[in-house]
Design a protein around this motif. Sequence first.
Motif, PDB file in Angstrom:
ATOM      1  N   GLU A  29      16.404  -9.891  14.384  1.00  0.00           N
ATOM      2  CA  GLU A  29      16.335 -10.204  15.818  1.00  0.00           C
ATOM      3  C   GLU A  29      17.716 -10.582  16.334  1.00  0.00           C
ATOM      4  O   GLU A  29      18.151 -10.423  17.388  1.00  0.00           O
ATOM      5  CB  GLU A  29      15.566 -11.400  15.839  1.00  0.00           C
ATOM      6  N   SER A  30      18.770 -11.177  15.258  1.00  0.00           N
ATOM      7  CA  SER A  30      19.919 -11.377  15.744  1.00  0.00           C
ATOM      8  C   SER A  30      20.977 -10.094  16.395  1.00  0.00           C
ATOM      9  O   SER A  30      21.818 -10.330  16.956  1.00  0.00           O
ATOM     10  CB  SER A  30      20.881 -12.151  14.816  1.00  0.00           C
ATOM     11  N   ILE A  31      20.548  -9.005  15.975  1.00  0.00           N
ATOM     12  CA  ILE A  31      21.133  -7.792  16.069  1.00  0.00           C
ATOM     13  C   ILE A  31      21.028  -7.354  17.806  1.00  0.00           C
ATOM     14  O   ILE A  31      21.982  -6.897  18.377  1.00  0.00           O
ATOM     15  CB  ILE A  31      20.583  -6.596  15.192  1.00  0.00           C
ATOM     16  N   LEU A  32      19.971  -7.757  18.175  1.00  0.00           N
ATOM     17  CA  LEU A  32      19.535  -7.519  19.469  1.00  0.00           C
ATOM     18  C   LEU A  32      20.358  -8.477  20.551  1.00  0.00           C
ATOM     19  O   LEU A  32      20.574  -7.921  21.653  1.00  0.00           O
ATOM     20  CB  LEU A  32      17.893  -7.890  20.030  1.00  0.00           C
ATOM     21  N   ALA A  33      21.067  -9.522  19.953  1.00  0.00           N
ATOM     22  CA  ALA A  33      21.992 -10.209  20.865  1.00  0.00           C
ATOM     23  C   ALA A  33      23.573  -9.561  20.797  1.00  0.00           C
ATOM     24  O   ALA A  33      24.284 -10.271  21.723  1.00  0.00           O
ATOM     25  CB  ALA A  33      22.142 -11.522  20.423  1.00  0.00           C
ATOM     26  N   LEU A  34      23.754  -8.570  20.223  1.00  0.00           N
ATOM     27  CA  LEU A  34      25.005  -8.089  20.123  1.00  0.00           C
ATOM     28  C   LEU A  34      25.407  -6.902  21.468  1.00  0.00           C
ATOM     29  O   LEU A  34      24.307  -6.734  21.845  1.00  0.00           O
ATOM     30  CB  LEU A  34      25.338  -7.293  18.827  1.00  0.00           C
ATOM     31  N   GLU A  35      26.467  -6.892  21.611  1.00  0.00           N
ATOM     32  CA  GLU A  35      26.722  -6.266  22.760  1.00  0.00           C
ATOM     33  C   GLU A  35      26.745  -4.450  22.320  1.00  0.00           C
ATOM     34  O   GLU A  35      26.077  -3.890  23.185  1.00  0.00           O
ATOM     35  CB  GLU A  35      28.009  -6.598  23.271  1.00  0.00           C
ATOM     36  N   THR A  36      27.271  -4.323  21.301  1.00  0.00           N
ATOM     37  CA  THR A  36      27.321  -2.749  20.876  1.00  0.00           C
ATOM     38  C   THR A  36      27.043  -3.013  19.363  1.00  0.00           C
ATOM     39  O   THR A  36      27.396  -3.867  18.489  1.00  0.00           O
ATOM     40  CB  THR A  36      28.912  -2.179  20.966  1.00  0.00           C
ATOM     41  N   ILE A  37      26.234  -2.032  18.728  1.00  0.00           N
ATOM     42  CA  ILE A  37      26.163  -1.934  17.237  1.00  0.00           C
ATOM     43  C   ILE A  37      26.323  -0.355  17.223  1.00  0.00           C
ATOM     44  O   ILE A  37      26.492   0.427  17.681  1.00  0.00           O
ATOM     45  CB  ILE A  37      24.613  -2.114  16.833  1.00  0.00           C
TER      46      ILE A  37
ATOM     47  N   ALA B 250       0.714  -1.225   0.042  1.00  0.00           N
ATOM     48  CA  ALA B 250       0.061  -0.042   0.189  1.00  0.00           C
ATOM     49  C   ALA B 250       0.839   1.262   0.097  1.00  0.00           C
ATOM     50  O   ALA B 250       0.453   2.399   0.056  1.00  0.00           O
ATOM     51  CB  ALA B 250      -0.894  -0.034   1.292  1.00  0.00           C
ATOM     52  N   ALA B 251       2.168   1.157  -0.237  1.00  0.00           N
ATOM     53  CA  ALA B 251       3.075   2.228  -0.302  1.00  0.00           C
ATOM     54  C   ALA B 251       3.402   2.691   1.002  1.00  0.00           C
ATOM     55  O   ALA B 251       3.723   3.973   1.212  1.00  0.00           O
ATOM     56  CB  ALA B 251       2.880   3.448  -1.354  1.00  0.00           C
ATOM     57  N   LYS B 252       2.933   2.043   2.279  1.00  0.00           N
ATOM     58  CA  LYS B 252       3.354   2.511   3.581  1.00  0.00           C
ATOM     59  C   LYS B 252       4.616   2.316   3.903  1.00  0.00           C
ATOM     60  O   LYS B 252       5.105   1.223   3.879  1.00  0.00           O
ATOM     61  CB  LYS B 252       2.246   2.006   4.298  1.00  0.00           C
ATOM     62  N   PRO B 253       5.312   3.304   4.338  1.00  0.00           N
ATOM     63  CA  PRO B 253       6.847   3.216   4.611  1.00  0.00           C
ATOM     64  C   PRO B 253       7.073   2.546   6.015  1.00  0.00           C
ATOM     65  O   PRO B 253       6.510   2.589   6.869  1.00  0.00           O
ATOM     66  CB  PRO B 253       7.408   4.708   4.681  1.00  0.00           C
ATOM     67  N   LEU B 254       8.202   1.771   6.044  1.00  0.00           N
ATOM     68  CA  LEU B 254       8.746   1.249   7.169  1.00  0.00           C
ATOM     69  C   LEU B 254      10.175   1.165   7.005  1.00  0.00           C
ATOM     70  O   LEU B 254      10.874   1.420   6.043  1.00  0.00           O
ATOM     71  CB  LEU B 254       8.107  -0.169   7.233  1.00  0.00           C
ATOM     72  N   ILE B 255      10.974   0.906   8.357  1.00  0.00           N
ATOM     73  CA  ILE B 255      12.282   1.015   8.154  1.00  0.00           C
ATOM     74  C   ILE B 255      12.679  -0.428   8.796  1.00  0.00           C
ATOM     75  O   ILE B 255      12.110  -1.216   9.729  1.00  0.00           O
ATOM     76  CB  ILE B 255      12.927   1.883   9.378  1.00  0.00           C
ATOM     77  N   VAL B 256      13.925  -1.280   8.153  1.00  0.00           N
ATOM     78  CA  VAL B 256      14.234  -2.442   8.684  1.00  0.00           C
ATOM     79  C   VAL B 256      15.791  -2.208   8.779  1.00  0.00           C
ATOM     80  O   VAL B 256      16.364  -1.355   8.205  1.00  0.00           O
ATOM     81  CB  VAL B 256      14.302  -3.461   7.509  1.00  0.00           C
ATOM     82  N   LEU B 257      16.106  -2.664  10.002  1.00  0.00           N
ATOM     83  CA  LEU B 257      17.452  -2.624  10.532  1.00  0.00           C
ATOM     84  C   LEU B 257      18.109  -4.096  10.221  1.00  0.00           C
ATOM     85  O   LEU B 257      17.323  -4.996  10.716  1.00  0.00           O
ATOM     86  CB  LEU B 257      17.509  -2.343  12.157  1.00  0.00           C
ATOM     87  N   MET B 258      19.175  -3.892   9.396  1.00  0.00           N
ATOM     88  CA  MET B 258      19.715  -5.177   9.008  1.00  0.00           C
ATOM     89  C   MET B 258      21.127  -5.272   9.364  1.00  0.00           C
ATOM     90  O   MET B 258      21.878  -4.144   9.194  1.00  0.00           O
ATOM     91  CB  MET B 258      19.628  -5.499   7.708  1.00  0.00           C
ATOM     92  N   HIS B 259      21.874  -6.382   9.645  1.00  0.00           N
ATOM     93  CA  HIS B 259      23.289  -6.635   9.789  1.00  0.00           C
ATOM     94  C   HIS B 259      24.118  -5.976   8.740  1.00  0.00           C
ATOM     95  O   HIS B 259      23.637  -6.302   7.547  1.00  0.00           O
ATOM     96  CB  HIS B 259      23.825  -7.908  10.018  1.00  0.00           C
ATOM     97  N   GLY B 260      25.243  -5.274   8.647  1.00  0.00           N
ATOM     98  CA  GLY B 260      25.785  -4.888   7.338  1.00  0.00           C
ATOM     99  C   GLY B 260      26.130  -5.925   6.517  1.00  0.00           C
ATOM    100  O   GLY B 260      26.149  -5.874   5.288  1.00  0.00           O
ATOM    101  N   ASP B 261      26.400  -7.074   6.931  1.00  0.00           N
ATOM    102  CA  ASP B 261      26.847  -7.945   6.074  1.00  0.00           C
ATOM    103  C   ASP B 261      25.573  -9.151   5.592  1.00  0.00           C
ATOM    104  O   ASP B 261      26.054 -10.390   5.002  1.00  0.00           O
ATOM    105  CB  ASP B 261      28.012  -9.079   6.633  1.00  0.00           C
ATOM    106  N   ARG B 262      24.439  -8.696   5.617  1.00  0.00           N
ATOM    107  CA  ARG B 262      23.393  -9.544   5.419  1.00  0.00           C
ATOM    108  C   ARG B 262      22.571  -8.890   4.618  1.00  0.00           C
ATOM    109  O   ARG B 262      22.447  -7.335   4.539  1.00  0.00           O
ATOM    110  CB  ARG B 262      22.608  -9.942   6.833  1.00  0.00           C
ATOM    111  N   LYS B 263      21.687  -9.180   3.501  1.00  0.00           N
ATOM    112  CA  LYS B 263      20.844  -8.717   2.936  1.00  0.00           C
ATOM    113  C   LYS B 263      19.061  -9.000   3.546  1.00  0.00           C
ATOM    114  O   LYS B 263      19.030 -10.100   4.125  1.00  0.00           O
ATOM    115  CB  LYS B 263      20.831  -9.388   1.473  1.00  0.00           C
TER     116      LYS B 263
END
Length: 175
Positions: free
Chosen positions: A134-142, A72-85
């Motif tokens: 979800e795996s981003i949340l397990a890191l100590e610092t991002i 529906a062209a509604k925007p959202l943000i996705v946060l992803m590891h730099g080495d992943r797609k």
Amino acid sequence: MKPPFEQLAYHGMAKKEHISETPATQMLRKHKVAFSEHPYDYEEHGGTTVSARELGVDEHHVVKTLVMQDEAAKPLIVLMHGDRKVSTKNLARGIGRKSVEPCKPEVAQRHSGYLVGGTSPFGTKKALPVYVEESILALETIYINGGRRGYLVGVAPRVLTELLDAKPVHCALAD
């Protein structure tokens, strides 16, 4: 040869007074979030590979902020590891949408208020739903964009869920 990370971190600290505020850093300071500042030499289309190299950190700990839209062209943000797609199919399925696709750069800029390459999930122009691998949340610092090209901030990942109400998802593909 690049200086070791400690020198880069110190270099960033030494220049701290010269780093102007962004909507992202204003939001972090307003909410009393502890963060470190990491300016680096931005390279067009260099992405997280360049920022990780410049900061001397694992690219897996550098988090990219992607502005996408649903059917529906509604925007959202996705946060992803730099080495992943992002698997847009898995993301759409995970958030109950028919489809999800990246926004065109000018549309992403309109929604976020940031230039592509300098998009932060903090301090966006419009309040957008945020999803985090979800795996981003397990890191100590991002290390995530601080609202300008060539500028990352180091934060504890819990800030994403506490401050942005980011919802965990499973949509990573190996790069």
